[in-house]
Every structure is written in structure tokens, then in C-alpha cells.
Write an enzyme that holds these catalytic residues in place. Sequence first.
Site, PDB file in Angstrom:
ATOM      1  N   THR A  95       0.813  -1.211   0.000  1.00 55.05           N
ATOM      2  CA  THR A  95       0.000   0.000   0.000  1.00 55.05           C
ATOM      3  C   THR A  95       0.846   1.261   0.000  1.00 55.05           C
ATOM      4  O   THR A  95       0.471   2.271  -0.594  1.00 55.05           O
ATOM      5  CB  THR A  95      -0.944   0.008   1.222  1.00 55.05           C
ATOM      6  OG1 THR A  95      -1.840  -1.103   1.125  1.00 55.05           O
ATOM      7  CG2 THR A  95      -1.749   1.291   1.298  1.00 55.05           C
ATOM      8  N   TYR A 152      -8.031   0.654  -3.800  1.00 57.77           N
ATOM      9  CA  TYR A 152      -6.900   1.212  -4.532  1.00 57.77           C
ATOM     10  C   TYR A 152      -6.057   0.070  -5.109  1.00 57.77           C
ATOM     11  O   TYR A 152      -6.292  -1.105  -4.830  1.00 57.77           O
ATOM     12  CB  TYR A 152      -6.049   2.081  -3.607  1.00 57.77           C
ATOM     13  CG  TYR A 152      -5.613   1.367  -2.355  1.00 57.77           C
ATOM     14  CD1 TYR A 152      -4.487   0.564  -2.339  1.00 57.77           C
ATOM     15  CD2 TYR A 152      -6.357   1.470  -1.170  1.00 57.77           C
ATOM     16  CE1 TYR A 152      -4.102  -0.129  -1.201  1.00 57.77           C
ATOM     17  CE2 TYR A 152      -5.978   0.783  -0.027  1.00 57.77           C
ATOM     18  CZ  TYR A 152      -4.853  -0.013  -0.052  1.00 57.77           C
ATOM     19  OH  TYR A 152      -4.482  -0.704   1.069  1.00 57.77           O
ATOM     20  N   SER A 188       1.334  -7.478  -0.500  1.00 61.08           N
ATOM     21  CA  SER A 188       1.987  -8.417   0.421  1.00 61.08           C
ATOM     22  C   SER A 188       1.198  -9.690   0.679  1.00 61.08           C
ATOM     23  O   SER A 188       1.748 -10.663   1.207  1.00 61.08           O
ATOM     24  CB  SER A 188       2.324  -7.732   1.749  1.00 61.08           C
ATOM     25  OG  SER A 188       1.178  -7.498   2.519  1.00 61.08           O
ATOM     26  N   THR A 215       1.102  -4.188   4.338  1.00 60.32           N
ATOM     27  CA  THR A 215       0.839  -4.436   5.760  1.00 60.32           C
ATOM     28  C   THR A 215       0.250  -5.820   6.053  1.00 60.32           C
ATOM     29  O   THR A 215       0.339  -6.292   7.184  1.00 60.32           O
ATOM     30  CB  THR A 215      -0.121  -3.373   6.335  1.00 60.32           C
ATOM     31  OG1 THR A 215      -1.346  -3.396   5.595  1.00 60.32           O
ATOM     32  CG2 THR A 215       0.505  -1.985   6.259  1.00 60.32           C
ATOM     33  N   ASP A 216      -0.325  -6.476   5.051  1.00 55.81           N
ATOM     34  CA  ASP A 216      -1.010  -7.744   5.324  1.00 55.81           C
ATOM     35  C   ASP A 216      -0.084  -8.811   5.893  1.00 55.81           C
ATOM     36  O   ASP A 216      -0.501  -9.619   6.722  1.00 55.81           O
ATOM     37  CB  ASP A 216      -1.682  -8.274   4.058  1.00 55.81           C
ATOM     38  CG  ASP A 216      -2.957  -7.510   3.714  1.00 55.81           C
ATOM     39  OD1 ASP A 216      -3.376  -6.659   4.525  1.00 55.81           O
ATOM     40  OD2 ASP A 216      -3.537  -7.767   2.642  1.00 55.81           O
ATOM     41  N   LYS A 235      -0.926  -7.425  13.043  1.00 52.47           N
ATOM     42  CA  LYS A 235      -1.936  -6.501  12.522  1.00 52.47           C
ATOM     43  C   LYS A 235      -3.261  -6.798  13.214  1.00 52.47           C
ATOM     44  O   LYS A 235      -3.716  -7.938  13.237  1.00 52.47           O
ATOM     45  CB  LYS A 235      -2.068  -6.672  11.006  1.00 52.47           C
ATOM     46  CG  LYS A 235      -2.929  -5.607  10.330  1.00 52.47           C
ATOM     47  CD  LYS A 235      -2.890  -5.750   8.806  1.00 52.47           C
ATOM     48  CE  LYS A 235      -3.684  -4.624   8.162  1.00 52.47           C
ATOM     49  NZ  LYS A 235      -3.646  -4.701   6.671  1.00 52.47           N
ATOM     50  N   GLU A 266      -3.814 -28.745  27.174  1.00 49.47           N
ATOM     51  CA  GLU A 266      -5.050 -29.306  26.622  1.00 49.47           C
ATOM     52  C   GLU A 266      -4.826 -30.650  25.933  1.00 49.47           C
ATOM     53  O   GLU A 266      -5.769 -31.381  25.674  1.00 49.47           O
ATOM     54  CB  GLU A 266      -5.655 -28.316  25.617  1.00 49.47           C
ATOM     55  CG  GLU A 266      -6.105 -27.001  26.232  1.00 49.47           C
ATOM     56  CD  GLU A 266      -7.270 -27.185  27.178  1.00 49.47           C
ATOM     57  OE1 GLU A 266      -8.080 -28.115  26.961  1.00 49.47           O
ATOM     58  OE2 GLU A 266      -7.375 -26.399  28.135  1.00 49.47           O
TER      59      GLU A 266
END
Length: 361
Positions: A44, A58, A91, A124-125, A197, A318
Site C-alpha cells: 500500500t 486502490y 503483500s 501491511t497484510d 496486525k 489441553e
Amino acid sequence: MFVDKRFARAAALLACSAVFSFAHAEEAAPAKLPNVVILATGGTIAGTGASTTTTIGYTAAKVGVDKMIESVPELKKAANVRGEQVVQIASESMTNDVWLKLAKRVNELLAQKDVDGVVITHGTDTIEETAYFLDLTVKSKKPVVIVGSMRPSTAISADGPINLYNAVLLAGSKEAVGKGVLVTLNDQINAGRDVTKTNTSTADTFKTPELGFLGYMQDNKPHFYRLPVRKHTAETEFDVSKLDKLPQVDIVYGYANMNRVALDADVAAGAKGIVQAGVGDGSMAAQMLPAFREARQKGVIVVRSSRVGSGIVARNGEVNDDKEDFVVSDTLNAQKARILLMLAMTKTNDTKKIQQMFYTY
């Protein structure tokens, strides 16, 4: 020999003045700027929209690194900057091959005496994944800073320019030396291992749940308040210099009424490791435990992580991990556990040794 006292005094005053002027000039001389290389991968921060109000829909990865640098003239005051375009992708399309290429190039650059730090521009992903991969594979204490933006370069109040400026300042700073791979956006500094994120679109999306930021960017300099304590960069045992491929490791997501279809498909497709993003404390559903057990019996390394987003996954909590020969992810989320498992498997398939790696890194 007779010397005029007035002449002697004038000479002394002149000498003092010269010394003062020299000292003042030394004091006023600008500090030497650090040398920072920007490696661009797209995202981005290099994106463009149809209008200045386009912040959704975009096109990412359109602006090249040279144009990106030119668009922030203030960078010239922060460092001697040059750029390289490694790839130009959004990304979500990041791959293991690009990670290996990026890690090798970062190591080449940081081995040079005329490079003080590296900045990587990134979508950013998957910033958090690239950051952790480099945190484990960079072989230098020099700063590596990954940066992106949540708004494209054409948007009103685009955050890319100030984020990039802060990243260059951080990468060129003495304060960032030895602190591992860092992620900076929104004036905040996070550790590559811990950051994630947390929001789909807001500028303050990157956080470190519970453990918190390392620090902030303010007044054109970094302010650190805590340090990463897990081993990283020059302290790790992972060497990608001769690697051209990483083992296939896939993630299986836990949910109510889960079935084994995805797990069986991953194993059939050649997965050498499986990370379970389990519910709660990495819990496995009763109908899934036999499927994971069968996968392990076929030689697949199984790591229990959690979809919760924070906290420690307890060994033998667990699930009886000792009995099943499973590994737990400690505090790593599933996507980061996958990265460590891939790298661990380039060294060993011994689950006890791999478990120790999860407690070390």
C-alpha cells in the site's frame, strides 16, 4: 630583544580568537549522516487510488522505489539514502522465495562497511511474517526496519511519507542497533517477533498484544522503553545463505464442528509440518486428535498454536504433547509459528530440539 607589549597582546588575542573560531566551527559542523538502503517490495505504501479520497479499492504496488524516495525530500536530512526494487507485489502475494531473496540481500548489504541500516517497504497484510522471518535470518546487529502504510500514496493524509521518514531515522540510529528487526508505523516501534496486525484499515493497526510497544518515534528520534529478550538476528542458528527452498508447512484453523478434510489434504499435498491455530489454549477437538496423530506417525511435525491472539500455549495443557510427540508454539501466533517451524526443519526433525527453539526464539 625588545618586543612591543602592545604587539604581543594583540598576537595573543588573535591566537585565542583563532582557537575559539576553530572550536566553534568544529561544534557547528553537521553530524555525519548514516547510510541507509531502502529495499522496496510494493504494498500500500507504493499504492495509488482513483482519487485523493480513495482509501479502499486502490491498487497496491504501483510506485517504484526511486519515486517513493523523491516524494519525501526530508529523507535527505535523515540519511544518505539509496533504494533497490526487490519485488513489486501486494503483500498477500508474499512467498517463501521472496523471503529467501530478501534475507540474502539484507545480509549482503549489512556486511558492507558503508551501510549502517536497511529499511524495507512492505504491504501491511504480511509485514509481521516478513519481520519475523528476517528476525530469525538476518546475521547482523545493524538495524533492519520494516515499514508500510494503511493509506495509498495518493490519499489525503497518506501515512506512507511520515512512516518512511521515521523508518529511515530509526534504521540510521545507534539506539536501534542490536534490537532485532523492527516494525514502525504510526510513530510506534514494535519488535518483529511480537507485532501483529489488529485492524483491517485503521492507521494504528499494528500492536503487540499484552507485551506492548518497544517504543515511539518522536522529535525525529527513537525512544525505547523495553527490549526484545528472545534471541534474534546475529544470535540465531539459522543460515539461509545456501538455502533455495524451505520445507512446506501449512496452517489448519480450529473451529466448532471442525473436520479433518483440510488437514488430510495438506498432508496429501506434501506438508512436512502442520501448525494448528487451535481454539483456546491450542485445544484439539476429539474428532481431530486421531487425524493429527496419524499425521505425526507419517513424519509430519505438528505444532499447537492458538487462534486467540495472545498468551502462552501450555505444553501438556489441553493435549498430552509428550505422548503425541507434538510441539507447542509458546506465544507465537499460527502464522509466525509456521515461519519458525520451517526454519527449524532446515536444521532438525527432532521434536525435542524444535520445542526448545520455540522457547528460545
